[in-house]
Enzyme design. Sequence first.
Site, short mmCIF file in Angstrom:
data_model
loop_
_atom_site.label_atom_id
_atom_site.label_comp_id
_atom_site.label_asym_id
_atom_site.label_seq_id
_atom_site.Cartn_x
_atom_site.Cartn_y
_atom_site.Cartn_z
N CYS A 162 0.77 -1.18 -0.06
CA CYS A 162 -0.10 -0.06 0.15
C CYS A 162 0.90 1.32 0.08
O CYS A 162 1.47 1.46 -0.93
CB CYS A 162 -0.91 -0.12 1.09
SG CYS A 162 -2.48 0.96 0.93
N HIS A 190 -3.53 -4.95 0.37
CA HIS A 190 -2.71 -5.37 1.33
C HIS A 190 -2.91 -6.94 1.33
O HIS A 190 -3.72 -7.53 1.95
CB HIS A 190 -3.46 -4.90 2.65
CG HIS A 190 -3.37 -3.46 3.01
ND1 HIS A 190 -2.33 -3.13 3.72
CD2 HIS A 190 -4.00 -2.54 2.83
CE1 HIS A 190 -2.36 -1.81 3.92
NE2 HIS A 190 -3.42 -1.40 3.37
N GLU A 225 -1.49 -9.11 3.08
CA GLU A 225 -1.20 -9.53 4.45
C GLU A 225 -2.41 -10.18 5.14
O GLU A 225 -2.50 -11.03 5.94
CB GLU A 225 -0.21 -8.61 5.23
CG GLU A 225 -1.12 -7.32 5.62
CD GLU A 225 -0.97 -6.26 4.57
OE1 GLU A 225 -0.56 -6.49 3.81
OE2 GLU A 225 -1.11 -4.94 5.25
N1 GLN Z 1 -2.04 6.59 2.84
C1 GLN Z 1 -2.21 5.77 1.61
C2 GLN Z 1 -3.49 6.36 1.06
O1 GLN Z 1 -4.38 6.61 1.66
C3 GLN Z 1 -1.75 4.49 1.80
C4 GLN Z 1 -2.70 3.60 2.83
C5 GLN Z 1 -2.10 2.51 3.38
O2 GLN Z 1 -1.12 2.33 3.27
N2 GLN Z 1 -3.13 1.70 3.80
O3 GLN Z 1 -3.72 5.86 -0.15
#
Ligand code: GLN
Length: 555
Positions: free
Chosen positions: A400, A529, A531
């Site tokens: 992400c 994600h 994970e």
């Molecule tokens: N801050 C970034 C976004 O909102 C990544 C979010 C995250 O890592 N979950 O897109």
Amino acid sequence: MTAKSKTTRAKVQKLKKQTKFIFVSGGVISGIGKGITSASIGAILQSRGLKIAPVKVDMYLNQDAGTIRPQEHGEVFVTDDGMETDQDLGHYERFIDRPLNKINYVTTGQIYGEVLRKERAFEYDGEDVEAIPHVTDEIIRRFMLAAKNADIVLVELGGTVGEYQNAIFFEATRIMKLKHPDDILHIHVAYLPVPSYLGEMKSKPVQQSVRMLNSMGIEPDIIVGRAETIIDDKRKERIALFCNVDKKAVFSNPDVKSIYEIPVILEEQNAGDIILEKLKMKPRKRDMKEWRSFVKKIKAVKKDLNIAVVGKYFGTGKFELADSYVSVIESLKHAAWANKHGIKLTWIDSLKVENEGAKKILVGFDGIVVPGGFGKRGTEGMIQTVEYARKNKIPYLGLCYGMQMATIEFARNVAKLKNANTTEVDDETKHPVIHIMPDQEKKLLVRDYGASMRLGSWDCVLRKGSQAESLYKQRRIAERHRHRYEVNNKYRAVLEKAGLVFSGTSPDGKLAEIIELPGHPFFMGSQFHPEYKSRPLRPHPLFFGFMKAVAKGKK
Ligand code: GLN
């Protein structure tokens, strides 16, 4: 009462035949692994062919975990249906290998929110709306929802017994037991300290915490004693006597090297059979072969792979970091073990990289991960981390925010887009290679923060011949998301021309979901994600590929 409200109340009272409920409470101190104990109980019951529906109750007034600071709450675990939940749901999914959803997560905020909504909708027909029975009815209704298609609903009551704010939930369980004495089981997980100056395990705090349960009209049927070491027979006897439980229903749950050993340890004490007996269910044969051989395999792994996780949520020390990234850590372990290696994880605050330089901080690691994150602090350190991994050919996995940082690093240093950035950090950057998604911008303008990110499972199509495709071994996948920003499509062509491959996109091609860099031992980032979907017996393809490259580089 109108016909409608009569049926609502009737539904609340009637327990679906055959469905059993287990409530797990905690005592003495928090953070003793009640979630993992619950998950392990789920696993051993499931190994008997029973369908388990785990439920976590969080006692805060937030509707979900999405608006709580990571340092305060720990990881936000996202389900397929986009609920932002507690990390314990992650443990349940990993131990019982079943995707959960919003039914499996209850907060005080949801309960009161629904009661207040019903009151405004005149659904209580002019009744005086009170904590008992209206709030307890709503709690019971929520537990019942999870009972659909389940043999056993396993409810973990958050916090510890004696806290003011969870009393109403305990009261709801008392009412359920009163009405259905044969179908409800209460398991109390409590801590037994071994003060170093005494060198002896003390059971008194457990007795006190059971007293506290008793004062609410609850008698636990089973006690799980958490302690550094095994609870000996003498202490089991004492706990049984003073807490008024069967001696064979006192289980020892000692500290272990790997949490995946716990189902095996509980089964060695016959936990599964005893739980069924106490629930008045017929004995059932269990099949834990696969789990046992997995636990054996973990113990036999070769040398450790050295992984740096460069993140930002440290709070007051390394313990909180571990809490903020539980699923990342577990996924890395699953993948290391599947590659027949152990793993040594080092948490590094990206600010440290920023202040002291990547070379000094990151030398000697076999692989580097930059996980998710929000906001400006530490982002330059993350970008330097990516540069170090890319140039020194160290396997890199960006999750992400880690994918967005990798895109920025590549834009700046390879595609030569000076000062490229995400608008989350610099909204005046000349090269916004990462920018806010259009619908997200509208939401933020009206302060619509709750459950409003791009959340939950979304399909993704993989590019033919890409590394992503060779790892997933399929072209269409679905992964879980939690973000507001994305790769700016205006820059895709120039980044691609400079060598970055967008190997996964949304089915309509509009959203970049995976990046990779050919010619590097392993350089990948995902907007989602991964994970959340790794399982001990089925490591996630991206983590597996990353760890495989790490192991190869180590040789
Ligand atoms: N801050 C970034 C976004 O909102 C990544 C979010 C995250 O890592 N979950 O897109």
